[in-house]
Write an enzyme that holds these catalytic residues in place. Sequence first.
Site, PDB file in Angstrom:
ATOM      1  NE  ARG A   1      -4.057  -2.008   1.873  1.00  0.00           N
ATOM      2  CZ  ARG A   1      -3.916  -3.114   2.593  1.00  0.00           C
ATOM      3  NH1 ARG A   1      -2.969  -3.226   3.484  1.00  0.00           N
ATOM      4  NH2 ARG A   1      -4.749  -4.114   2.410  1.00  0.00           N
TER       5      ARG A   1
ATOM      6  CE  LYS B   1       0.298  13.610 -15.085  1.00  0.00           C
ATOM      7  NZ  LYS B   1       0.054  14.006 -16.479  1.00  0.00           N
TER       8      LYS B   1
ATOM      9  CD  GLU C   1       8.429  16.576 -23.332  1.00  0.00           C
ATOM     10  OE1 GLU C   1       7.678  17.464 -22.912  1.00  0.00           O
ATOM     11  OE2 GLU C   1       8.004  15.584 -23.992  1.00  0.00           O
TER      12      GLU C   1
ATOM     13  CE  LYS D   1       6.209  17.387 -14.609  1.00  0.00           C
ATOM     14  NZ  LYS D   1       6.425  16.120 -15.305  1.00  0.00           N
TER      15      LYS D   1
ATOM     16  CD  GLU E   1      -2.730  16.543 -16.803  1.00  0.00           C
ATOM     17  OE1 GLU E   1      -1.894  15.723 -16.426  1.00  0.00           O
ATOM     18  OE2 GLU E   1      -3.106  16.658 -17.976  1.00  0.00           O
TER      19      GLU E   1
ATOM     20  NE  ARG F   1       1.451  17.156 -13.647  1.00  0.00           N
ATOM     21  CZ  ARG F   1       1.985  16.300 -12.784  1.00  0.00           C
ATOM     22  NH1 ARG F   1       1.543  16.221 -11.554  1.00  0.00           N
ATOM     23  NH2 ARG F   1       2.958  15.505 -13.160  1.00  0.00           N
TER      24      ARG F   1
ATOM     25  CG  ASN G   1      -0.796  17.748 -21.399  1.00  0.00           C
ATOM     26  OD1 ASN G   1       0.134  16.954 -21.263  1.00  0.00           O
ATOM     27  ND2 ASN G   1      -1.903  17.682 -20.683  1.00  0.00           N
TER      28      ASN G   1
ATOM     29  CG  HIS H   1       2.552  16.710 -25.078  1.00  0.00           C
ATOM     30  ND1 HIS H   1       3.449  17.760 -25.080  1.00  0.00           N
ATOM     31  CD2 HIS H   1       3.242  15.631 -24.633  1.00  0.00           C
ATOM     32  CE1 HIS H   1       4.617  17.328 -24.629  1.00  0.00           C
ATOM     33  NE2 HIS H   1       4.524  16.034 -24.355  1.00  0.00           N
TER      34      HIS H   1
ATOM     35  CG  HIS I   1      -0.680  12.556 -27.149  1.00  0.00           C
ATOM     36  ND1 HIS I   1      -1.247  13.179 -26.072  1.00  0.00           N
ATOM     37  CD2 HIS I   1       0.571  12.190 -26.758  1.00  0.00           C
ATOM     38  CE1 HIS I   1      -0.375  13.190 -25.052  1.00  0.00           C
ATOM     39  NE2 HIS I   1       0.731  12.595 -25.458  1.00  0.00           N
TER      40      HIS I   1
ATOM     41  CG  HIS J   1       6.647  11.568 -26.603  1.00  0.00           C
ATOM     42  ND1 HIS J   1       5.289  11.790 -26.735  1.00  0.00           N
ATOM     43  CD2 HIS J   1       7.075  12.444 -25.657  1.00  0.00           C
ATOM     44  CE1 HIS J   1       4.922  12.741 -25.892  1.00  0.00           C
ATOM     45  NE2 HIS J   1       5.990  13.155 -25.226  1.00  0.00           N
TER      46      HIS J   1
HETATM   47  N1  LIG Z   1       5.876  10.326 -15.293  1.00  0.00           N
HETATM   48  C1  LIG Z   1       5.856  11.366 -16.097  1.00  0.00           C
HETATM   49  O1  LIG Z   1       5.426  12.461 -15.729  1.00  0.00           O
HETATM   50  C2  LIG Z   1       6.392  11.225 -17.489  1.00  0.00           C
HETATM   51  C3  LIG Z   1       6.618  12.363 -18.276  1.00  0.00           C
HETATM   52  C4  LIG Z   1       7.177  12.199 -19.542  1.00  0.00           C
HETATM   53  C5  LIG Z   1       7.485  10.924 -20.000  1.00  0.00           C
HETATM   54  N2  LIG Z   1       7.257   9.835 -19.216  1.00  0.00           N
HETATM   55  C6  LIG Z   1       7.615   8.482 -19.658  1.00  0.00           C
HETATM   56  O2  LIG Z   1       9.028   8.423 -19.789  1.00  0.00           O
HETATM   57  C7  LIG Z   1       9.344   7.353 -20.691  1.00  0.00           C
HETATM   58  C8  LIG Z   1      10.459   7.800 -21.619  1.00  0.00           C
HETATM   59  O3  LIG Z   1      11.590   8.121 -20.857  1.00  0.00           O
HETATM   60  P1  LIG Z   1      13.062   8.007 -21.472  1.00  0.00           P
HETATM   61  O4  LIG Z   1      13.078   8.704 -22.763  1.00  0.00           O
HETATM   62  O5  LIG Z   1      13.995   8.404 -20.415  1.00  0.00           O
HETATM   63  O6  LIG Z   1      13.147   6.458 -21.799  1.00  0.00           O
HETATM   64  P2  LIG Z   1      14.062   5.248 -21.256  1.00  0.00           P
HETATM   65  O7  LIG Z   1      13.925   5.116 -19.796  1.00  0.00           O
HETATM   66  O8  LIG Z   1      13.701   4.082 -22.079  1.00  0.00           O
HETATM   67  O9  LIG Z   1      15.561   5.721 -21.596  1.00  0.00           O
HETATM   68  C9  LIG Z   1      15.945   5.890 -22.932  1.00  0.00           C
HETATM   69  C10 LIG Z   1      17.213   5.095 -23.253  1.00  0.00           C
HETATM   70  O10 LIG Z   1      18.342   5.762 -22.709  1.00  0.00           O
HETATM   71  C11 LIG Z   1      19.140   4.856 -21.954  1.00  0.00           C
HETATM   72  N3  LIG Z   1      19.779   5.654 -20.901  1.00  0.00           N
HETATM   73  C12 LIG Z   1      19.179   6.397 -19.945  1.00  0.00           C
HETATM   74  N4  LIG Z   1      20.087   7.096 -19.260  1.00  0.00           N
HETATM   75  C13 LIG Z   1      21.294   6.797 -19.763  1.00  0.00           C
HETATM   76  C14 LIG Z   1      22.628   7.229 -19.495  1.00  0.00           C
HETATM   77  N5  LIG Z   1      22.898   8.173 -18.591  1.00  0.00           N
HETATM   78  N6  LIG Z   1      23.638   6.684 -20.222  1.00  0.00           N
HETATM   79  C15 LIG Z   1      23.376   5.769 -21.195  1.00  0.00           C
HETATM   80  N7  LIG Z   1      22.144   5.352 -21.524  1.00  0.00           N
HETATM   81  C16 LIG Z   1      21.116   5.864 -20.820  1.00  0.00           C
HETATM   82  C17 LIG Z   1      18.178   3.791 -21.486  1.00  0.00           C
HETATM   83  O11 LIG Z   1      18.847   2.586 -21.218  1.00  0.00           O
HETATM   84  C18 LIG Z   1      17.254   3.679 -22.685  1.00  0.00           C
HETATM   85  O12 LIG Z   1      17.809   2.834 -23.656  1.00  0.00           O
HETATM   86  C19 LIG Z   1       8.059   7.022 -21.416  1.00  0.00           C
HETATM   87  O13 LIG Z   1       7.594   5.774 -20.946  1.00  0.00           O
HETATM   88  C20 LIG Z   1       7.097   8.126 -21.017  1.00  0.00           C
HETATM   89  O14 LIG Z   1       5.763   7.699 -20.957  1.00  0.00           O
HETATM   90  C21 LIG Z   1       6.721   9.972 -17.981  1.00  0.00           C
HETATM   91 ZN   LIG Z   2       6.100  14.701 -23.730  1.00  0.00          ZN
END
Ligand SMILES: NC(=O)c1ccc[n+]([C@@H]2O[C@H](COP(=O)([O-])OP(=O)(O)OC[C@H]3O[C@@H](n4cnc5c(N)ncnc54)[C@H](O)[C@@H]3O)[C@@H](O)[C@H]2O)c1
Ligand SMILES: [Zn+2]
Length: 361
Positions: A121, A143, A185, A227, A237, A241, A245, A248, A252, A265
């Site tokens: 929990r 999130k 971003e 942020k 949101e 917030r 977007n 976006h 999307h 993305h």
């Molecule tokens: N929670 C939120 O508010 C929020 C906001 C935006 C996006 N997201 C989510 O984030 C995700 C995308 O995040 P991402 O782009 O970081 O993807 P990811 O976590 O897949 O990382 C991208 C790639 O970079 C590599 N990597 C990361 N850091 C590294 C480093 N320092 N050195 C070498 N390699 C490295 C990872 O191994 C991976 O292959 C999506 O699932 C999206 O939905 C969430």
């Molecule tokens: Zn985004």
Amino acid sequence: MRRIKVRLGDRSYDIVVKPGLLSNGGLGISDIITDRKCLIVSDENVYKIYGTLIAKGLGADAEDVTHIALQPGERSKRLSMVERIYHKALADGLERSSIVVALGGGVPGDIAGFVAATYMRGIGFVQIPTSLLAMVDSSVGGKTGVDMPEGKNLIGSFWQPKAVLIDPEVLATLPPKELRCGLAEVVKYGVIMDAEFFELLENNVGKLLGPDMAVYTKVIARCCELKAEVVSKDERESGLRAILNYGHTFAHAIEKVSGFEGYPHWEAVAVGMNMAARYGVFKGILDKRSADRQEKLLDRLGLPVKAVGLDPESMIEAMSSDKKVRDGVLNFIIPDRIGRVSMNKTADRKTIIKAIKACMV
Ligand SMILES: NC(=O)c1ccc[n+]([C@@H]2O[C@H](COP(=O)([O-])OP(=O)(O)OC[C@H]3O[C@@H](n4cnc5c(N)ncnc54)[C@H](O)[C@@H]3O)[C@@H](O)[C@H]2O)c1
Ligand SMILES: [Zn+2]
């Protein structure tokens, strides 16, 4: 070093941005970790480079720190993986007082956060984002969640971390493509909230592509500050917030009509911001010079500003099935100048199509 407070009453926490934070021994969170078991949730790429360093930096007894490294990439962000992590946590003896540490990009961050939100929990959670996107976006704001075959991020929860630790130096190992993914971003924050910051980006394109650590320390800290300001005012949101977007709704739709494989993305967001700005120009909300400035900055940073082969009608259809649409009226976040946006409700198909067409080659 920069320290940013995310103000959320008794769930407030600090974001620390400090070059060398991870390589200089302690992580400065021993008060959070004391005598607690920690499970590091990472991916194989990141764990290979930084895992041992982080495990040591946590300062807990070695047997109290365990880890699980997921296969890198979005496909790991699913419920079956959550279950695997629960089993691992149970086998390692994690209790209500234990801590989940997310180490990696947004994928490990989102999934680890969801595990922390639901395991027994809800247990403590620390974010150590290593991709630019995770540093400026996904690790801040609480999130968490996973994807379903039906769509992205459909299952999840709001769960705030106890701390976010950012070391810009890890960007040195991030593949250039992943850097761009975060830059889309970063530009967004300038356009929606801070004209001076936008100018700083314009003046530092070379260093951003570098990547230059001093510039990134400033840039990441500012994005987190912006942020954090938004999230503190509207955690769930229900209003403000939504400005995050920006671009976006178009993005999307681009992702959807191109079957999610065609446009990653970050590319969709860059083109989407251009479409939103052009829509603003056609409606007389934004001056053309500002839209051109945004387009130029995105382009200089190696981000696409135009798309190929999109069908505007299908885009509109895709937008209308977006989860944020009510009664066929679309909500667009549109800048009225660089650094300020407002919400525009519209059903004006003609101008939307014109904006989409203006951003096609
Ligand atoms: N929670 C939120 O508010 C929020 C906001 C935006 C996006 N997201 C989510 O984030 C995700 C995308 O995040 P991402 O782009 O970081 O993807 P990811 O976590 O897949 O990382 C991208 C790639 O970079 C590599 N990597 C990361 N850091 C590294 C480093 N320092 N050195 C070498 N390699 C490295 C990872 O191994 C991976 O292959 C999506 O699932 C999206 O939905 C969430
Ligand atoms: Zn985004």
